[in-house]
Design a protein around this motif. Structure first.
Motif, PDB file in Angstrom:
ATOM      1  N   GLU A  16       0.864  -1.185   0.141  1.00 37.51           N
ATOM      2  CA  GLU A  16       0.041   0.054  -0.051  1.00 37.51           C
ATOM      3  C   GLU A  16       1.020   1.169  -0.038  1.00 37.51           C
ATOM      4  O   GLU A  16       0.536   2.293  -0.693  1.00 37.51           O
ATOM      5  N   CYS A  39       3.386   0.783  -3.839  1.00 38.36           N
ATOM      6  CA  CYS A  39       2.651   0.870  -5.024  1.00 38.36           C
ATOM      7  C   CYS A  39       1.411   0.480  -4.962  1.00 38.36           C
ATOM      8  O   CYS A  39       0.999  -0.678  -5.540  1.00 38.36           O
ATOM      9  N   PRO A  40       0.354   1.314  -4.574  1.00 36.16           N
ATOM     10  CA  PRO A  40      -0.969   0.883  -4.034  1.00 36.16           C
ATOM     11  C   PRO A  40      -1.596   0.377  -5.220  1.00 36.16           C
ATOM     12  O   PRO A  40      -2.818  -0.233  -5.246  1.00 36.16           O
ATOM     13  N   GLU A  41      -1.224   0.803  -6.612  1.00 38.72           N
ATOM     14  CA  GLU A  41      -2.143   0.677  -7.715  1.00 38.72           C
ATOM     15  C   GLU A  41      -1.726  -0.714  -8.228  1.00 38.72           C
ATOM     16  O   GLU A  41      -1.869  -1.076  -9.429  1.00 38.72           O
ATOM     17  N   ALA A  42      -0.451  -1.185  -7.662  1.00 37.97           N
ATOM     18  CA  ALA A  42       0.065  -2.303  -8.243  1.00 37.97           C
ATOM     19  C   ALA A  42      -0.793  -3.541  -8.459  1.00 37.97           C
ATOM     20  O   ALA A  42      -1.488  -3.988  -7.698  1.00 37.97           O
ATOM     21  N   LYS A  43      -0.497  -4.137  -9.686  1.00 35.64           N
ATOM     22  CA  LYS A  43      -1.323  -5.478  -9.948  1.00 35.64           C
ATOM     23  C   LYS A  43      -0.371  -6.472  -9.918  1.00 35.64           C
ATOM     24  O   LYS A  43      -0.638  -7.546  -9.620  1.00 35.64           O
TER      25      LYS A  43
END
Lengths: 432, 432
Positions: B87, B90-94
């Motif tokens: 979080e 790289c909170p947008e990490a997939k």
């Protein structure tokens, strides 16, 4: 303790479970992105009901009790989540003031729950002390617990902009009192400290209909992510503003809502080939769980209600003839622990599921409220389970997979509460 | 599994344990404040040794292995900590690309460890795939594990500023390879992605002496907080730059450091009335744990060393005659699991202790390195224990209290690693 999942649980929920499991990384990422935009409530407990054909939250408690039902194995998760929560709110904090319910003395289960909270936040690194809203407490009062330990509750001390205790100035005040009797003056205007949850999370302000409106929004977003019908996780509802129970026409709005909702449910049941008889639950739109619940299978049932006494209906707050009402799709619970009807309760701190337990009631039906006297509680092995779904297991057969799904639904309701609190925040304009 | 705490553990460590327990809120707050200023390593494992009179970290691994030794009960903590870590980064990490050690195929324990990492980060909401630095792997390679499951490792794909796999573009690259053989070109200049831990955390750059210098600073701060002698938790050390083992005078610096350190230890032992014979450990200043360790009780012992072959001393990297050396106060370990000498390993993700285990070696002495062939591992009930110290228990008698103390020492070493990485960051000026 793995619950007995009865064989009826072979319907759409198993497909939902399979879809939720295979979408786990996408789901977790989706929550992560939501929490970038929205602030989770400090702590939350969500009652979930599993009908086999449908899985839905029926109550979202922002002043959760029942931490005493978590197993010791779950506590480290709670401590870790508490650490993360405090860090965001008030990292330099030394002191936490916990304000429990006022009728502390008469309820030993609740006392154990409070003790557990003290333990969790103590181990997260705070000096925790208890302050009571009960004006009868004028000196520190020591209460004994069943296990021989003690808790001391102290009178609150208000000084200008701050609230504390004698020789105790907290950074954060944590309410475990749902304020259903209104907001006490002593809690107003505390702009120098963090008061959590905020006052408008109390039941004197909160409305169930607002919550389920937010939940519907969340459920639709989530259903879109998973490519599924939001109805599978969303209980439909209608609402009536001021219903005057002394007026013979007072129940008109309720009756027509019941009728419309039953029609909608019937349509959905037909679509999914569900044989269960639809029912709706009428609740007071405000007030904490369990208050004023009535199960209705036919709008005509309400004719009888008009003839009954108000106290029997028990929908009304004491001394009031008028109340707001929410009419909600009834979700039966088909889970049982041994022979008794059971519903899971998902417990969260900050954005994290920290445990769960079953609320069990041997004398209640699958379509009735279980949060009533006579209920008991069975801790779930949530700690090992919620985070450890097993891919590849047969849907419906694996407790860890089931619990992971419950944790997802619990978090959806928590996210809805976050939306709800943002929408109802009286100070929201200040930040815009 | 509660370790057998031998009766010799009645010395100053029990006082330390008592002080650490009573200072728990202050300690947790202190860590919270430190983490406001410093970034924890992504994950860390710390070897701790308990001498009864002294408790100290002896190795801090920034590419930790041994996640396979954590019990299933500990995994939820790891998942929750991983969620918190991601979080922030790289909170947008997939996608997460995990780069394990290259000699993956030959080590089934390590494979199980890698599988555990895949599981943890998968359940934290990431698609995890494995990329190898081994140039021999040119096609995806599927490896079978003991439990019948499989892991696929793939060749890395470097495209301009980014590293990935075929059809896989990660936000974060997680190294579980300590880079002791140098930094491969393929990992250089990845400015568009998060590479964790950073390249300068690899053993081609890291120096043990830098770490223990930072640890000394941390230990002094912590000791001040608790009002105690930092020596109780800090292993003293000296260092020698380039030591030429082919030169007869090469060991002069080592010898005089050994002498000085033994004198300092003797003084401390006298101060505390400790009867143990002091010893020091000579290690290569670079390279991962276990490499090139030698236990010395007297500076004269080194005269013999000069006469021995280099390979026997094994302090030197293969093919090199010159190396940097650290001379560290030896901390015996008085813990035993059954009859075998044991040392606890504290495992952390982000700032959280997520578990621990004992490294056990039946054929080693209390003053020897246990991280050698023949060691085995016993999971600790750390999960229930680390977060749940029991106030009021007799010092030294309660495993939870002991494990809480180990968790504190582990976190001090992790904090030292954070200081160390800041001090050695080659890009640090950019941000100043």
């Amino acid at each position: 303790m793995v619950p007995h999942l009865i064989t009826a649980l072979n319907g759409p929920i198993n497909e939902l479970e399979a879809r939720i499991l295979e979408s786990m990384p996408a789901i977790e990422r989706w929550f992560r992105l939501e929490w970038m935009e929205h602030t989770p409530p400090f702590y939350t407990a969500v009652d979930v009901r599993n009908a086999g054909f449908k899985l839905a939250p029926v109550d979202t408690n922002l002043f959760p009790t029942g931490f005493n039902h978590l197993t010791p194995e779950m506590l480290p998760l709670a401590v870790q989540a508490a650490m993360a929560a405090i860090e965001k709110i008030c990292p330099e904090a030394k002191n936490l003031l916990l304000v429990p319910e006022s009728h502390l003395r008469s309820n030993s289960f609740y006392l154990t729950h409070v003790q557990r909270l003290v333990q969790i936040f103590g181990q997260a690194g705070l000096n925790v002390r208890l302050g009571t809203l009960d004006p009868a407490v004028k000196e520190p009062l020591t209460l004994s617990l069943h296990d021989g330990s003690e808790l001391t509750i102290e009178p609150l001390l208000r000084t200008r902009g701050r609230l504390g205790l004698k020789n105790f100035d907290p950074c954060t005040i944590l309410l475990n009192n749902d304020l259903s009797e209104g907001v006490p003056k002593v809690l107003e205007g505390l702009h120098e400290q963090y008061l959590l949850p905020p006052l408008h999370a109390g039941w004197s302000v909160r409305r169930k209909s607002k919550h389920f409106q937010s939940y519907e929004e969340v459920a639709k977003k989530f259903a879109k992510l998973l490519g599924m019908d939001p109805w599978l996780i969303n209980p439909m509802f209608g609402q009536c503003g001021q219903v005057d129970f002394d007026d013979p026409a007072g129940l008109d709005c309720v009756q027509s809502n019941v009728d419309a909702l039953l029609t909608k449910i019937r349509r959905k049941h037909k679509e999914y080939g569900i044989n269960d008889k639809p029912f709706v639950v009428i609740k007071s739109d405000k007030g904490s769980a369990g208050q004023g619940l009535m199960t209705v299978r036919d709008a005509k049932d309400l004719d009888d209600v008009n003839r009954r006494t108000r106290s029997k209906l028990s929908l009304l707050p004491a001394g009031e003839a008028v109340t707001e009402v929410i009419i909600q799709e009834g979700v039966p619970t088909y889970e049982r622990v041994h022979e008794a009807v059971a519903e899971p309760v998902v417990t969260m701190i900050d954005r994290y599921v920290v445990g769960g337990y079953y609320r069990v009631h041997a004398e209640r039906g699958i379509d009735e409220n279980l949060n009533t006297p006579g209920s008991s509680y069975v801790p779930l092995a949530f700690a090992e389970s919620h985070h450890l779904p097993r891919l590849g297991e047969k849907p419906g057969a694996s407790a860890p997979n089931r619990f992971y799904m419950y944790g997802v639904i619990g978090r959806l309701a928590m996210l809805a509460a976050s939306y709800e609190l943002e929408a109802t925040d009286p100070d929201a304009e200040v930040y815009e």
